[in-house]
Design an enzyme around this catalytic site. Sequence first.
Site, PDB file in Angstrom:
ATOM      1  N   SER A 155       0.857  -1.203   0.000  1.00 57.80           N
ATOM      2  CA  SER A 155       0.000   0.000   0.000  1.00 57.80           C
ATOM      3  C   SER A 155       0.879   1.234   0.000  1.00 57.80           C
ATOM      4  O   SER A 155       2.030   1.187   0.451  1.00 57.80           O
ATOM      5  CB  SER A 155      -0.870   0.032   1.253  1.00 57.80           C
ATOM      6  OG  SER A 155      -0.081   0.387   2.373  1.00 57.80           O
ATOM      7  N   ASP A 156       0.352   2.355  -0.510  1.00 60.13           N
ATOM      8  CA  ASP A 156       1.061   3.596  -0.242  1.00 60.13           C
ATOM      9  C   ASP A 156       0.875   3.880   1.245  1.00 60.13           C
ATOM     10  O   ASP A 156      -0.034   3.346   1.894  1.00 60.13           O
ATOM     11  CB  ASP A 156       0.550   4.747  -1.126  1.00 60.13           C
ATOM     12  CG  ASP A 156       1.593   5.860  -1.207  1.00 60.13           C
ATOM     13  OD1 ASP A 156       2.497   5.902  -0.340  1.00 60.13           O
ATOM     14  OD2 ASP A 156       1.516   6.697  -2.128  1.00 60.13           O
ATOM     15  N   TRP A 157       1.758   4.706   1.777  1.00 64.78           N
ATOM     16  CA  TRP A 157       1.817   4.901   3.220  1.00 64.78           C
ATOM     17  C   TRP A 157       0.520   5.546   3.733  1.00 64.78           C
ATOM     18  O   TRP A 157       0.161   6.645   3.305  1.00 64.78           O
ATOM     19  CB  TRP A 157       3.045   5.729   3.576  1.00 64.78           C
ATOM     20  CG  TRP A 157       4.273   4.903   3.844  1.00 64.78           C
ATOM     21  CD1 TRP A 157       5.080   4.994   4.948  1.00 64.78           C
ATOM     22  CD2 TRP A 157       4.850   3.864   3.034  1.00 64.78           C
ATOM     23  NE1 TRP A 157       6.100   4.065   4.872  1.00 64.78           N
ATOM     24  CE2 TRP A 157       5.983   3.357   3.712  1.00 64.78           C
ATOM     25  CE3 TRP A 157       4.516   3.275   1.806  1.00 64.78           C
ATOM     26  CZ2 TRP A 157       6.781   2.332   3.208  1.00 64.78           C
ATOM     27  CZ3 TRP A 157       5.311   2.252   1.302  1.00 64.78           C
ATOM     28  CH2 TRP A 157       6.414   1.802   1.995  1.00 64.78           C
ATOM     29  N   GLY A 205      -2.373   4.508   2.945  1.00 61.21           N
ATOM     30  CA  GLY A 205      -3.337   4.499   1.846  1.00 61.21           C
ATOM     31  C   GLY A 205      -4.380   3.397   1.996  1.00 61.21           C
ATOM     32  O   GLY A 205      -5.160   3.146   1.076  1.00 61.21           O
TER      33      GLY A 205
END
Length: 726
Positions: A265-267, A269
């Site tokens: 995942s993006d941080w 996200g």
Amino acid sequence: MKFKLIDLLVLKKVIISLLFFCFFFQLSAQETDDLDKKIDSIISVLSIDEKIAMCHAQSKFSSAGVPRLGIPELWMSDGPHGIRAEMNWDNWNYANWTNDYITAFPALTCLAATFNPDLSKEYGVSLGEEARYRNKDVLLGPGVNIYRTPLNGRNFEYMGEDPHLASAMVVPYIHGIQQSGVAACVKHYALNNQEHWRGHINVEVSDRALHEIYLPAFKAAVQDGNAWAIMGAYNKFRGQHCCHNQILLNDILKNKWKFDGVVISDWAGTHDTNEAIYNGLDIEMGTPSNSNISKRFPYNNSFLAQPFLDKIITGEVEEHVLNDKVKRVLRLMNRTSLNKNRPFGSINSKEHLNTAYKVATEGVVLLKNTDGFLPIDISKKITIAVIGENAIKSMTVGGGSSELKVANEISPLEGLRKHFINATIIHSQGYSSESNNKKRNEELKKEALSIAEKANVVLFIGGLNKNNSQDSEGADRQYYNLPYNQDELIKSIARVNKNTAVILISGNAVSIPWGDKIKSIVQSWYLGSEAGNALASILSGRANPSGKLPFTFPKKLSDNAAHYYGTLSYPGDGENQYYKEDILVGYRWNDTKKIKPEFAFGHGLSYTSFKLSNIISDKKNYKSADTIKISCSVENTGSVQGAEVIQVYIGKENSKVNRAMKELKGFKKLSLLKGESKIVEIYITTDKLAFYDETISDWNIEKGEYVVYVGNASDNISKKIKITVI
Ligand code: BGC
């Protein structure tokens, strides 16, 4: 002799550990399907807690291994143009280590502008070596979001507006990095084409534009680059966050493209437990930890931590769902942290600096050069006024997660002073990105004009920078013009000295209202460690510019398709946005709508000249499985060595669907000595002419006549050839 139960348990653990070691130390010799079976056997001895721990962060940039089995943690780092400094375990402050100074490579816009896939490989190799030396397993990059608007704060981290160019450049970059046993994590999948409202904006885009424009570089990264990891984007697509999006991750990435790596995942996200469990996410990163509550398990409130565990324990979620994630993580580890054959890596080597220098010099784009004003003869005893803050400002600091702690960054001013040893170089800042004090700013301007007046040559070095709302993560630019009153300053300088060149340092297009008053314009990028050396080489003619624009410079913002359609198209209404321009992104829009840009995609001048002739296709008619061969003879007709990029675009007239007038389908860069000629051959498989047919949800090669455009820029076509697909 009697064994106590506890001894037996210890013995069991030792045996499992031994088995585990034997397994991984033999792995390199095994075939991939064997690997799958063996990973399954490892999974069978892992506890549910151990498996859950592998699916979420344990610190800002790491996820857990299984210590009892010697399975190491996974360590990640930004990306994408250098290895970021070490951060603290659980906050965003730097750890202040003294051994994490690195080489800063030019930003990815610059790499794309080289139009040189071999150099992209070299870039990836060098970056991978630095990552490996710093003990990173996953490099959070490259970024291949398509350049949709010049206001996007993160365009500098990406590879421009064209899916073919981005695909051709990203594949060798990934091969290069992964050669060191470090995974590329291609980001941000997908449609994260603006920073404004990035955390929640819902993108509505047609299937056609999705598949033809926004996904091809990701697809190439997975299928041709064999990327081992992908990062989900912050935004939503069709109502679901991209980090757990059924269509993007399950249907397309994992099912259609057969991606066998890890989705990270993006941080912060990740937003929903069930979606995170079922919709393709494998490792959840950056979800704010509850370290205040529990020092031992600070990330237990991640969606894929305790909430996931609870659902497994109660039987609400079947264990095979967890096992699939763990299998992917173990496969990634086998490719990286558990790969005993991976090299040790190196950092700040001469080779890496040389790669950074090469990419920087090959990426700089000469946009305009009236009367051969550039290059400036280094033997002359002249006075050069260098004006502008960007001549001295560090461009490796700022910009968000791609910020770097560089071992040494040569500023443009330093580079010029080193190269132009016979000239008197005077610098004046001219404007300030920090000061709002009117009086101070007027003084800066006055001082600049007074040195400009007296100089033989003025080099204005300005543009954007890595401050907030410039080329920086988290916010978009607020306007298309240059900031800090640079437009007025440049016009004033041109009034007092006609011998002025403007060097724009940016990762984005800007408006150029002073273009006709300036002799030369150079598009420089964030060039990294070797910035000053590369720029000075270009300005002095030691290196001949050969970069080409990877995106269009519209004359005004409304000439860009996303902006033409108003706020619902960009930036949206706060909840949704609609990509109304559909497939007509970048030059596709300008060409098709006949809107002349300031500088076109693929444009870039040289200090020499090239003549293209004998441009032919090998056949007139092609079947749908054929390869089209375009040949062209290129002659260096000028007086110095140089490199040219031959670009092949193809368009379909009278198509049954809307089409762009033409689209880049092939290119080749070649270097020629003065007077030298070479024949270049460019191969294009006919399937590249297909459009994404929404009626069958698949690619469709339309039969009939196509036009092949061959030239050295999207707006400089030397020849059109008609071919037919039969
Ligand atoms: C960025 C990512 C980056 C991550 C870790 C996020 O805010 O969007 O590109 O890799 O932070 O720093």
